[in-house]
Each structure stands twice: as C-alpha cells, then as structure tokens.
Design a protein around this motif. Sequence first.
Motif, PDB file in Angstrom:
ATOM      1  N   ARG A 126       0.837  -1.169  -0.085  1.00 59.15           N
ATOM      2  CA  ARG A 126      -0.008  -0.066  -0.022  1.00 59.15           C
ATOM      3  C   ARG A 126       0.897   1.290  -0.085  1.00 59.15           C
ATOM      4  O   ARG A 126       0.668   2.127  -0.637  1.00 59.15           O
ATOM      5  N   ASP A 127       2.033   1.307   0.739  1.00 56.83           N
ATOM      6  CA  ASP A 127       2.959   2.486   0.656  1.00 56.83           C
ATOM      7  C   ASP A 127       3.446   2.523  -0.476  1.00 56.83           C
ATOM      8  O   ASP A 127       3.746   3.632  -0.907  1.00 56.83           O
ATOM      9  N   GLN A 128       3.954   1.467  -1.082  1.00 62.84           N
ATOM     10  CA  GLN A 128       4.535   1.577  -2.233  1.00 62.84           C
ATOM     11  C   GLN A 128       3.527   2.087  -3.283  1.00 62.84           C
ATOM     12  O   GLN A 128       3.866   3.007  -4.327  1.00 62.84           O
ATOM     13  N   GLY A 129       2.358   1.677  -3.534  1.00 61.76           N
ATOM     14  CA  GLY A 129       1.483   2.395  -4.312  1.00 61.76           C
ATOM     15  C   GLY A 129       1.000   3.594  -3.966  1.00 61.76           C
ATOM     16  O   GLY A 129       0.976   4.324  -4.908  1.00 61.76           O
ATOM     17  N   ASP A 130       1.071   4.296  -2.648  1.00 67.52           N
ATOM     18  CA  ASP A 130       1.003   5.459  -2.600  1.00 67.52           C
ATOM     19  C   ASP A 130       2.126   6.584  -3.091  1.00 67.52           C
ATOM     20  O   ASP A 130       1.823   7.415  -3.462  1.00 67.52           O
ATOM     21  N   GLU A 184       7.568  23.963  11.262  1.00 65.05           N
ATOM     22  CA  GLU A 184       6.377  23.377  11.563  1.00 65.05           C
ATOM     23  C   GLU A 184       5.652  23.199  10.197  1.00 65.05           C
ATOM     24  O   GLU A 184       5.824  23.977   9.611  1.00 65.05           O
ATOM     25  N   VAL A 185       5.005  21.947  10.042  1.00 61.92           N
ATOM     26  CA  VAL A 185       4.407  21.782   9.029  1.00 61.92           C
ATOM     27  C   VAL A 185       2.950  21.177   9.110  1.00 61.92           C
ATOM     28  O   VAL A 185       2.971  20.282  10.093  1.00 61.92           O
ATOM     29  N   ASP A 218       3.460  14.521   5.140  1.00 64.51           N
ATOM     30  CA  ASP A 218       4.121  13.208   4.496  1.00 64.51           C
ATOM     31  C   ASP A 218       4.900  13.344   3.174  1.00 64.51           C
ATOM     32  O   ASP A 218       5.294  12.738   2.494  1.00 64.51           O
ATOM     33  N   VAL A 219       5.080  14.707   3.024  1.00 66.29           N
ATOM     34  CA  VAL A 219       5.529  15.267   1.543  1.00 66.29           C
ATOM     35  C   VAL A 219       7.075  15.599   1.798  1.00 66.29           C
ATOM     36  O   VAL A 219       7.276  16.441   2.758  1.00 66.29           O
ATOM     37  N   ALA A 220       7.825  14.997   0.927  1.00 67.33           N
ATOM     38  CA  ALA A 220       9.278  15.326   1.022  1.00 67.33           C
ATOM     39  C   ALA A 220       9.551  16.278   0.093  1.00 67.33           C
ATOM     40  O   ALA A 220       9.437  15.974  -1.229  1.00 67.33           O
ATOM     41  N   GLU A 264       6.144  19.857  -6.887  1.00 69.68           N
ATOM     42  CA  GLU A 264       5.525  19.126  -5.461  1.00 69.68           C
ATOM     43  C   GLU A 264       4.821  19.899  -4.925  1.00 69.68           C
ATOM     44  O   GLU A 264       3.548  19.300  -4.523  1.00 69.68           O
ATOM     45  N   SER A 265       4.900  21.366  -5.021  1.00 71.87           N
ATOM     46  CA  SER A 265       3.894  22.079  -4.419  1.00 71.87           C
ATOM     47  C   SER A 265       2.465  22.224  -4.916  1.00 71.87           C
ATOM     48  O   SER A 265       1.488  22.166  -4.421  1.00 71.87           O
ATOM     49  N   LEU A 266       2.707  22.130  -6.350  1.00 77.81           N
ATOM     50  CA  LEU A 266       1.386  22.066  -7.254  1.00 77.81           C
ATOM     51  C   LEU A 266       0.617  20.674  -7.061  1.00 77.81           C
ATOM     52  O   LEU A 266      -0.488  20.721  -7.155  1.00 77.81           O
TER      53      LEU A 266
END
Length: 217
Positions: A8-12, A156-157, A163-165, A174-176
């Motif tokens: 599931r993680d790999q799919g995400d 702080e996020v 979960d975004v690197a 990545e922002s869009l």
Amino acid sequence: MAEVLDSRDQGDVAVWEDLVARYAWADSETPEAYTFSVVAGKSEDEVIRAFGGDPGESRLMTFAEAADEQADHLYEDYELLRVVTAKEHVVAIEWGYHGSLPEIGRRASAGDGEFFSFHVDVNARYQLLRAVDGRVDGAFDPSEMEDADWLDPRPEVPAWAEDVAFHMGRLCAESLALMERTTGLAFDPAWIGTPLRTVRLAAPGELFGGPDSTWLQ
C-alpha cells in the motif's frame, strides 16, 4: 537497515510520483514570480471581492499581458488578478502576492469555503497556505523542508503536508501536486497563456484599513 514499504505504501508513493511528474513543467516553464490560488465554495465575484477587486471592472488578459501592465506601474500599488472557474473551484492567478496573505485566505474561505495558495517570488522565497471556513489551517515555506532536520527551531508543517518530502530541484512541481491532492483540482498550465477575466486589486493597506501587521499573520 533500509525501511521496507508494504504494498500500500509503495502504491501511494507511485501515485504521488506520477502526480509530481505531471507538474514537471512548473520547474522549467513558469514565470519566476507568481501566486496560484484555488478557492472552493465561492463564485468568481466573491473571490474577486475577497482579493480586493471590483467584479464590475474586468477585462480579458493573459499572464504576460498582466505582468507587462504591472511592470509599467512598478513603483505603484498596482496589481492585477486573473480568475477562471474550473469545476467547483475558482482559480486565481497573479504576478503578485495577495493570495499569499493569510487575511486573503481567511476572507476567501469564510462561510464554509476552502482556500489554498502557492506563492514564489523573484528571490526564490516560497509559501504554501491553506485556509478553511475563515481560519488559516497552515502556512509554511516548502524550500526549508529539505534541510528541516538541521534547522533550529525545526519548521512546523501542517498535517496536510506532513508526508511530503520537498526537494529544491522540483519544488514547484511538488507544491502544485500537493495543491491538487489537497483541493482535488488539477492546475492547468494553459491558464497562464489564456486570456482570463482580470481585475485590478486594492493595495493591502487600503483593503485592510491601514498598515496593520495582523493581516500578515
């Protein structure tokens, strides 16, 4: 020992990487300064008013035309806002910064609305901002995230971005991608060159009733 991802993680991760890849154009083809905002639950006229414009005084302009006109008034409080309706959202595009102001987010999202903006300026400063129902639900500079573990205090996020690197080489993409994942609306790069409904905006000091720093927070 390397962390092992379950299926599931790999799919995400695969879904996220595909989403980021679709926005690769943003790190090579977009103007060097802009704010893209997405508003849900509001009409174009309501968004224009929240940003400080008059819906009755609009014309069609491309991003380049708006930027050129603003450049002709470089030392004045002269900013233009372009808007377009896409599905249940209104997209606002600026060669400027109104959409990066927390108070704009609060006003545009008041009354069960949702607001999300991505801003970058000529000095490579970035900001992601989200507001829901008149309340800011997080704002941060994604360019700080790659080195966040070495910063004191650590930035702080908000929960919607935990979960975004972020990586400097593809920060805009990545922002869009995060904007689309959060709002459900894909940003179409064709909006940049398409003539859209355009209005002039009041300066923040005029819009918010004077040089009060609270609208920056």
